[in-house]
Scaffold this active site. Structure first.
Site, mmCIF file in Angstrom:
data_model
loop_
_atom_site.group_PDB
_atom_site.id
_atom_site.type_symbol
_atom_site.label_atom_id
_atom_site.label_comp_id
_atom_site.label_asym_id
_atom_site.label_seq_id
_atom_site.Cartn_x
_atom_site.Cartn_y
_atom_site.Cartn_z
ATOM 1 N N CYS A 125 -50.311 -51.636 39.000
ATOM 2 C CA CYS A 125 -49.532 -51.049 36.809
ATOM 3 C C CYS A 125 -50.776 -51.977 36.287
ATOM 4 O O CYS A 125 -50.667 -51.485 35.312
ATOM 5 C CB CYS A 125 -48.287 -52.035 37.263
ATOM 6 S SG CYS A 125 -47.303 -50.693 38.508
ATOM 7 N N HIS A 176 -47.209 -52.046 28.820
ATOM 8 C CA HIS A 176 -46.927 -50.972 30.322
ATOM 9 C C HIS A 176 -45.461 -50.800 30.572
ATOM 10 O O HIS A 176 -44.361 -51.693 29.963
ATOM 11 C CB HIS A 176 -47.074 -52.023 31.824
ATOM 12 C CG HIS A 176 -46.901 -51.154 32.989
ATOM 13 N ND1 HIS A 176 -47.011 -49.924 33.473
ATOM 14 C CD2 HIS A 176 -46.337 -52.229 33.941
ATOM 15 C CE1 HIS A 176 -46.493 -49.704 34.736
ATOM 16 N NE2 HIS A 176 -46.186 -50.621 34.788
ATOM 17 N N ASN A 180 -42.766 -44.801 35.102
ATOM 18 C CA ASN A 180 -43.209 -45.831 35.143
ATOM 19 C C ASN A 180 -44.088 -44.957 35.815
ATOM 20 O O ASN A 180 -44.434 -44.576 37.532
ATOM 21 C CB ASN A 180 -43.054 -47.021 36.494
ATOM 22 C CG ASN A 180 -44.070 -48.372 36.459
ATOM 23 O OD1 ASN A 180 -45.233 -47.569 36.211
ATOM 24 N ND2 ASN A 180 -44.098 -49.626 37.106
HETATM 25 N N1 COA Z 1 -28.140 -47.178 41.817
HETATM 26 C C1 COA Z 1 -27.183 -47.574 42.141
HETATM 27 N N2 COA Z 1 -26.895 -48.768 42.846
HETATM 28 C C2 COA Z 1 -28.291 -49.356 42.644
HETATM 29 C C3 COA Z 1 -29.765 -48.544 42.512
HETATM 30 C C4 COA Z 1 -29.464 -47.360 41.646
HETATM 31 N N3 COA Z 1 -30.768 -46.346 41.629
HETATM 32 N N4 COA Z 1 -30.636 -49.345 42.803
HETATM 33 C C5 COA Z 1 -29.996 -50.723 43.651
HETATM 34 N N5 COA Z 1 -28.679 -50.315 43.043
HETATM 35 C C6 COA Z 1 -28.023 -51.553 43.795
HETATM 36 C C7 COA Z 1 -27.627 -52.629 43.773
HETATM 37 O O1 COA Z 1 -27.903 -51.732 45.703
HETATM 38 C C8 COA Z 1 -27.642 -53.962 44.153
HETATM 39 O O2 COA Z 1 -26.455 -53.498 44.931
HETATM 40 P P1 COA Z 1 -24.938 -54.767 45.216
HETATM 41 O O3 COA Z 1 -25.163 -55.851 44.535
HETATM 42 O O4 COA Z 1 -24.567 -54.188 45.862
HETATM 43 O O5 COA Z 1 -26.220 -55.261 46.318
HETATM 44 C C9 COA Z 1 -26.983 -54.052 42.748
HETATM 45 O O6 COA Z 1 -27.699 -52.634 42.482
HETATM 46 C C10 COA Z 1 -27.955 -54.638 42.430
HETATM 47 O O7 COA Z 1 -29.491 -54.635 42.099
HETATM 48 P P2 COA Z 1 -30.064 -55.069 42.212
HETATM 49 O O8 COA Z 1 -31.727 -55.082 42.247
HETATM 50 O O9 COA Z 1 -30.553 -56.890 41.915
HETATM 51 O O10 COA Z 1 -30.417 -54.758 40.459
HETATM 52 P P3 COA Z 1 -30.803 -55.319 39.019
HETATM 53 O O11 COA Z 1 -30.153 -54.890 38.201
HETATM 54 O O12 COA Z 1 -32.242 -55.976 39.021
HETATM 55 O O13 COA Z 1 -32.017 -53.502 38.860
HETATM 56 C C11 COA Z 1 -33.710 -52.773 39.155
HETATM 57 C C12 COA Z 1 -33.141 -53.311 39.592
HETATM 58 C C13 COA Z 1 -35.277 -52.680 40.475
HETATM 59 C C14 COA Z 1 -33.950 -51.433 37.466
HETATM 60 C C15 COA Z 1 -34.323 -54.188 38.740
HETATM 61 O O14 COA Z 1 -34.879 -55.004 39.475
HETATM 62 C C16 COA Z 1 -36.225 -53.964 38.139
HETATM 63 O O15 COA Z 1 -36.137 -52.819 36.765
HETATM 64 N N6 COA Z 1 -36.948 -54.557 38.106
HETATM 65 C C17 COA Z 1 -38.348 -54.623 37.414
HETATM 66 C C18 COA Z 1 -39.421 -53.529 38.920
HETATM 67 C C19 COA Z 1 -40.203 -53.545 38.195
HETATM 68 O O16 COA Z 1 -41.033 -52.905 36.871
HETATM 69 N N7 COA Z 1 -41.332 -52.828 38.907
HETATM 70 C C20 COA Z 1 -42.319 -52.214 38.238
HETATM 71 C C21 COA Z 1 -43.592 -54.199 38.316
HETATM 72 S S1 COA Z 1 -44.900 -53.168 37.690
#
Ligand code: COA
Length: 332
Positions: free
Chosen positions: A117, A259, A289
């Protein structure tokens, strides 16, 4: 001899036609429109058509940037393409782009850069170094991705985040005293200690993912929460460092072009810079993204709709797998 700097003389971008909405995704995996939007700020993303390759997206964006620069492609002397989803393992997609632009006979160098990214920031920094050293005068810098081809569409933690697209800029050497859109500085960093937090499940020398035959590259695999924390930290540091290197204060910034991974990461960078969200170019809602394409896509949008004006101070930044992160400060 007067010192050389890099001027951005044209921008361009391209998005594939097909839109994949959060409602569509809620039919594919166990998620809801509301969950995706509230956690990421994304409502839809574009998906390349079957047979539409990263090089095709890159060529469209490149042609638009060359048009904006009023520069025939055969006047280029270097092509740098940032991508993680190239057409093939080899050759470099930049050479395919060179051919599709009809300028193979110029024999100019064309190569890919892979910093996920942050790829566009690494490519722009490389272009700036070529210009400053006098090794090239007119460089096409592209970020292009078909992320949809490496997504596990049954993994709700990743498939909601990514989209396809391309953005490009044309960079030209200019005397330091010349007016024009000038790159003041670029900054790039890597820290391989966290490579397992965001990676593909298979590869070339690592071999295919378990249970799969042949040289499969696998899918995107991410520990989203931990990536989020690292991104906020690294971006906070790099924006401070960029301003410090140029002896500028955050109040002097006119635009942040970040980004577009997640609205919450962007908000936290804007907050650190004490910038109003209205001073941030946001495309994440419509594009998701798009990895290396996201910064040049957002830049092009804000240049074409007139938000970015001559004389303004623009900060570009990105964070990605590796981890890698980078920034560029531009006096437009
Ligand atoms: N829909 C519903 N629930 C979802 C889900 C979805 N699409 N994806 C994950 N969950 C659930 C998980 O399974 C977890 O459930 P649990 O508590 O029962 O285990 C819960 O939501 C929380 O998961 P978590 O990963 O802690 O969520 P989060 O608040 O961190 O959000 C992202 C997830 C991916 C949106 C977030 O972590 C994020 O944006 N991270 C940065 C990623 C990024 O930018 N990457 C590229 C960098 S270049």
């Amino acid at each position: 001899m007067e010192q050389l700097t890099s001027h951005i003389i044209g921008t361009g971008s391209y998005l594939p036609e097909k839109r994949l909405t959060n409602a569509d995704l809620s039919q594919m995996v166990d998620t809801t429109e509301e969950w995706i939007f509230s956690r990421t700020g994304i409502r839809e993303r574009r998906i390349a058509a079957p047979g539409e390759l990263t090089s095709d997206l890159a060529v469209e964006a490149a042609k638009r940037a060359l048009d904006a620069a009023d520069l025939p492609a055969d006047q280029l002397d270097l092509i740098i393409l940032a991508t993680t989803t190239g057409d093939l393992l080899y050759p470099a997609t930049a050479t395919i782009v060179q051919h599709k632009l009809g300028i193979s006979a110029t024999n100019i160098p064309a190569f890919d850069i892979q910093a996920v990214c942050s790829g566009f920031m690494f490519a722009l920094s490389t272009a700036d170094a070529y210009i400053r050293s006098g090794l090239a005068r007119r460089i096409l810098v592209i970020g292009a991705e078909t992320n949809s081809r490496i997504i596990d569409w049954s993994d709700r933690g990743t498939c909601i985040l990514f989209g396809d697209g391309a953005g490009a800029v044309v960079v030209e050497a200019a005397a330091k005293s010349a007016s024009g859109s000038t790159i003041l500085s670029t900054h790039i960093h890597s820290d391989g200690a966290h490579c397992d937090l965001l990676q593909t499940t298979g590869g070339i020398s690592s071999g295919p993912p378990e249970g799969q035959k042949g040289p499969g590259l696998g899918f995107v695999s991410m520990r989203g929460n931990e990536v989020y924390k690292q991104a906020v930290k690294a971006l906070g540091q790099i924006v401070d460092k960029t301003l410090e290197a140029n002896q500028l204060q955050r109040e002097q910034l006119d635009w942040l072009v970040p980004h577009q991974a997640n609205i919450r990461i962007i908000q936290s960078t804007a907050k650190r810079l004490k910038m109003d969200i209205k001073q941030v170019v946001l495309t994440v809602e419509q594009h998701g993204n798009t990895s290396a394409a996201s910064v040049p896509l957002a830049l092009d949008e804000a240049v074409r709709d007139g938000r970015i004006q001559a004389g303004q101070l623009i900060l570009l930044e990105a964070f990605g797998a590796g981890f890698t992160w980078g920034s560029a400060l531009i006096r437009w």
